[in-house]
Design a protein around this motif. Structure first.
Motif, PDB file in Angstrom:
ATOM      1  N   TYR A 182       0.844  -1.190   0.000  1.00 18.52           N
ATOM      2  CA  TYR A 182       0.000   0.000   0.000  1.00 18.52           C
ATOM      3  C   TYR A 182       0.879   1.239   0.000  1.00 18.52           C
ATOM      4  CZ  TYR A 182       0.880   0.973   4.980  1.00 18.52           C
ATOM      5  OH  TYR A 182       1.465   1.280   6.174  1.00 18.52           O
ATOM      6  N   ARG A 183       0.275   2.379  -0.325  1.00 14.80           N
ATOM      7  CA  ARG A 183       0.952   3.662  -0.276  1.00 14.80           C
ATOM      8  C   ARG A 183       0.064   4.631   0.492  1.00 14.80           C
ATOM      9  NH1 ARG A 183       2.919   5.943  -4.981  1.00 14.80           N
ATOM     10  NH2 ARG A 183       2.700   7.980  -3.974  1.00 14.80           N
ATOM     11  N   LEU A 184       0.670   5.611   1.164  1.00 16.98           N
ATOM     12  CA  LEU A 184      -0.057   6.603   1.930  1.00 16.98           C
ATOM     13  C   LEU A 184       0.274   7.980   1.375  1.00 16.98           C
ATOM     14  CD1 LEU A 184      -1.930   6.878   4.452  1.00 16.98           C
ATOM     15  CD2 LEU A 184       0.149   7.359   5.767  1.00 16.98           C
ATOM     16  N   ASP A 185      -0.765   8.735   0.989  1.00 17.21           N
ATOM     17  CA  ASP A 185      -0.570  10.047   0.369  1.00 17.21           C
ATOM     18  C   ASP A 185      -1.372  11.119   1.085  1.00 17.21           C
ATOM     19  OD1 ASP A 185       0.985   9.609  -2.316  1.00 17.21           O
ATOM     20  OD2 ASP A 185      -0.503   8.004  -2.257  1.00 17.21           O
ATOM     21  N   ALA A 186      -0.793  12.318   1.160  1.00 21.19           N
ATOM     22  CA  ALA A 186      -1.563  13.497   1.538  1.00 21.19           C
ATOM     23  C   ALA A 186      -2.571  13.743   0.423  1.00 21.19           C
ATOM     24  CB  ALA A 186      -0.641  14.704   1.701  1.00 21.19           C
ATOM     25  N   SER A 187      -3.838  13.892   0.802  1.00 25.84           N
ATOM     26  CA  SER A 187      -4.866  13.937  -0.234  1.00 25.84           C
ATOM     27  C   SER A 187      -6.000  14.876   0.167  1.00 25.84           C
ATOM     28  CB  SER A 187      -5.367  12.516  -0.506  1.00 25.84           C
ATOM     29  OG  SER A 187      -6.196  12.455  -1.636  1.00 25.84           O
ATOM     30  N   GLY A 188      -7.118  14.732  -0.535  1.00 26.13           N
ATOM     31  CA  GLY A 188      -8.193  15.710  -0.537  1.00 26.13           C
ATOM     32  C   GLY A 188      -8.176  16.338  -1.921  1.00 26.13           C
ATOM     33  N   LYS A 189      -9.326  16.769  -2.424  1.00 29.91           N
ATOM     34  CA  LYS A 189      -9.426  17.146  -3.826  1.00 29.91           C
ATOM     35  C   LYS A 189      -8.415  18.212  -4.242  1.00 29.91           C
ATOM     36  CE  LYS A 189     -13.375  17.388  -5.910  1.00 29.91           C
ATOM     37  NZ  LYS A 189     -13.130  16.283  -6.835  1.00 29.91           N
ATOM     38  N   ALA A 190      -8.349  19.323  -3.512  1.00 30.45           N
ATOM     39  CA  ALA A 190      -7.434  20.391  -3.916  1.00 30.45           C
ATOM     40  C   ALA A 190      -5.978  20.035  -3.642  1.00 30.45           C
ATOM     41  CB  ALA A 190      -7.798  21.696  -3.212  1.00 30.45           C
ATOM     42  N   VAL A 191      -5.740  19.143  -2.675  1.00 26.88           N
ATOM     43  CA  VAL A 191      -4.374  18.659  -2.438  1.00 26.88           C
ATOM     44  C   VAL A 191      -3.914  17.828  -3.632  1.00 26.88           C
ATOM     45  CG1 VAL A 191      -2.876  17.309  -0.913  1.00 26.88           C
ATOM     46  CG2 VAL A 191      -4.741  18.672   0.058  1.00 26.88           C
ATOM     47  N   ASN A 192      -4.803  16.975  -4.139  1.00 25.44           N
ATOM     48  CA  ASN A 192      -4.476  16.189  -5.329  1.00 25.44           C
ATOM     49  C   ASN A 192      -4.176  17.099  -6.517  1.00 25.44           C
ATOM     50  OD1 ASN A 192      -4.957  13.798  -3.890  1.00 25.44           O
ATOM     51  ND2 ASN A 192      -7.107  13.746  -4.503  1.00 25.44           N
ATOM     52  N   SER A 193      -4.973  18.151  -6.663  1.00 24.34           N
ATOM     53  CA  SER A 193      -4.730  19.097  -7.757  1.00 24.34           C
ATOM     54  C   SER A 193      -3.365  19.756  -7.617  1.00 24.34           C
ATOM     55  CB  SER A 193      -5.822  20.174  -7.781  1.00 24.34           C
ATOM     56  OG  SER A 193      -7.088  19.616  -8.068  1.00 24.34           O
ATOM     57  N   ALA A 194      -3.002  20.113  -6.389  1.00 23.76           N
ATOM     58  CA  ALA A 194      -1.707  20.746  -6.160  1.00 23.76           C
ATOM     59  C   ALA A 194      -0.557  19.815  -6.527  1.00 23.76           C
ATOM     60  CB  ALA A 194      -1.586  21.178  -4.702  1.00 23.76           C
ATOM     61  N   ARG A 195      -0.720  18.523  -6.247  1.00 23.84           N
ATOM     62  CA  ARG A 195       0.341  17.570  -6.591  1.00 23.84           C
ATOM     63  C   ARG A 195       0.546  17.525  -8.111  1.00 23.84           C
ATOM     64  NH1 ARG A 195      -0.179  14.145  -2.840  1.00 23.84           N
ATOM     65  NH2 ARG A 195      -2.105  13.258  -3.655  1.00 23.84           N
ATOM     66  N   VAL A 196      -0.535  17.572  -8.866  1.00 26.92           N
ATOM     67  CA  VAL A 196      -0.423  17.613 -10.325  1.00 26.92           C
ATOM     68  C   VAL A 196       0.217  18.920 -10.766  1.00 26.92           C
ATOM     69  CG1 VAL A 196      -1.718  17.647 -12.493  1.00 26.92           C
ATOM     70  CG2 VAL A 196      -2.340  16.019 -10.702  1.00 26.92           C
ATOM     71  N   LEU A 197      -0.214  20.031 -10.185  1.00 25.68           N
ATOM     72  CA  LEU A 197       0.357  21.327 -10.549  1.00 25.68           C
ATOM     73  C   LEU A 197       1.866  21.356 -10.316  1.00 25.68           C
ATOM     74  CD1 LEU A 197      -2.425  23.658  -9.113  1.00 25.68           C
ATOM     75  CD2 LEU A 197      -1.747  23.506 -11.520  1.00 25.68           C
ATOM     76  N   GLU A 198       2.309  20.749  -9.221  1.00 31.21           N
ATOM     77  CA  GLU A 198       3.742  20.725  -8.931  1.00 31.21           C
ATOM     78  C   GLU A 198       4.508  19.885  -9.945  1.00 31.21           C
ATOM     79  OE1 GLU A 198       5.574  22.523  -6.598  1.00 31.21           O
ATOM     80  OE2 GLU A 198       3.643  23.555  -6.714  1.00 31.21           O
ATOM     81  N   GLN A 199       3.846  18.907 -10.537  1.00 31.55           N
ATOM     82  CA  GLN A 199       4.488  18.112 -11.580  1.00 31.55           C
ATOM     83  C   GLN A 199       4.480  18.835 -12.920  1.00 31.55           C
ATOM     84  OE1 GLN A 199       2.880  14.054 -11.457  1.00 31.55           O
ATOM     85  NE2 GLN A 199       2.819  14.186  -9.230  1.00 31.55           N
ATOM     86  N   LEU A 200       3.523  19.741 -13.102  1.00 31.23           N
ATOM     87  CA  LEU A 200       3.502  20.566 -14.302  1.00 31.23           C
ATOM     88  C   LEU A 200       4.524  21.693 -14.213  1.00 31.23           C
ATOM     89  CD1 LEU A 200      -0.357  20.847 -14.872  1.00 31.23           C
ATOM     90  CD2 LEU A 200       1.254  19.610 -16.333  1.00 31.23           C
TER      91      LEU A 200
END
Length: 310
Positions: free
Chosen positions: A32-50
């Motif tokens: 398993y993996r454990l991630d900081a999440s929540g909708k806008a947190v997930n969006s921020a993770r994508v933004l940081e990869q962009l």
């Protein structure tokens, strides 16, 4: 480019992978993996990869498992500004069945905070969150507020944040529904509303009998904004102040569909801001932003991590 991502329903997301998952049986996971999440947190993770460094997250975090969230966020290089609340940040479990190719998400209800001291602490946390937002607004180009509002927060909190963003002259993308959207629209209209088809019908029941394309077009003309309606694996519908647009979905072999909508939000707002001052028509800019959002959602579906494109 700077984007403020606001998540009032922070989540510790545990993604558990099984070779095969069977109900009413003992199931042993591969890992398993454990991630900081929540909708806008997930969006921020994508933004940081962009674009590394382009996003900041504002969120509440439970005192009891604070380090688990902040540690996971640090691993992904997320810039988190938080206010602590009593108890724990909620947890969600995503079950991946590799054989069936399915994603099952188990969302745990919000913790109940009812004692006088707890409610006082929550009120203080809300004030702190609003102060953080107020201090950050001059530094950002846009605000992304996504996810349901836990009952511990004031009924008009989303409308308040929308009004603050409008007064600061920043782009506001709203991804939420129900009473919170109704109150928001009464106070100030978001520049961009992004919801799915079921949510659109529920939010605007007066348009329930109209074909979806017509309903979206009319509502965006009435509100003088952009409305985006995602439709799962079907094409995405959108309208910019009464001008309709459609973006085909990308067919992929999905591994984890959790956070595809959040990834779409990240790609859309990123491309929308990037092209805002460039040459081209409004229709061309909307089409480019929809395509980027669709691309990010597709990449997310191919990966195990929620809110990831690589």
């Amino acid at each position: 480019m700077k984007i403020l991502c606001i998540c009032l329903s922070s989540t510790l997301q545990r993604t558990i992978t099984f070779d095969s998952l069977k109900l009413e049986r003992v199931n042993r996971s591969k890992y398993y993996r454990l991630d900081a999440s929540g909708k806008a947190v997930n969006s921020a993770r994508v933004l940081e990869q962009l674009e590394p460094g382009c996003s900041t997250v504002v969120c509440p975090l439970g005192e009891k498992n604070l380090s688990a969230f902040t540690g996971a966020a640090e691993r992904d290089k997320l810039n988190i500004l938080y206010a602590t609340i009593p108890g724990q940040t909620r947890e969600c479990w995503t079950l991946l069945d590799r054989t069936a190719g399915t994603t099952t998400e188990l969302v745990v209800g919000e913790p109940l905070l009812e004692g006088a001291d707890e409610l006082k602490a929550v009120a203080a946390a809300e004030i702190k969150i609003l102060k953080i937002i107020n201090d950050m607004l001059p530094q950002v180009d846009a605000v992304l507020l996504a996810g349901s509002r836990p009952k511990i927060w004031s009924d008009d909190l989303y409308a308040t944040i929308s009004g603050m963003t409008r007064d600061a002259g920043k782009i506001f993308l709203a991804d939420y529904i129900g009473q919170d959207m109704t109150k928001t629209l009464a106070a100030s209209v978001p520049d961009i509303i992004k919801i799915n088809e079921e949510e659109f019908r529920a939010t605007f029941p007066e348009l329930a009998d109209q074909p979806l394309q017509k309903a979206i077009t009319e509502k965006s003309r009435q509100l003088d904004n952009i409305i985006i309606v995602t439709r799962g694996t079907e094409s995405t519908y959108a309208a910019d102040r009464g001008q309709f647009s459609e973006c085909p979905s990308e067919k992929v072999t999905a591994l984890n569909t959790t956070a595809c909508g959040d990834s779409f939000n990240a790609g859309f707002i990123y491309e929308y801001l990037k092209n805002r001052d460039q040459s081209g028509t409004a229709a061309e800019k909307l089409a480019a932003a929809l395509q980027k959002g669709t691309w990010c959602a597709a990449r997310n579906a191919e990966l195990e991590a929620p809110g990831a494109i690589r």
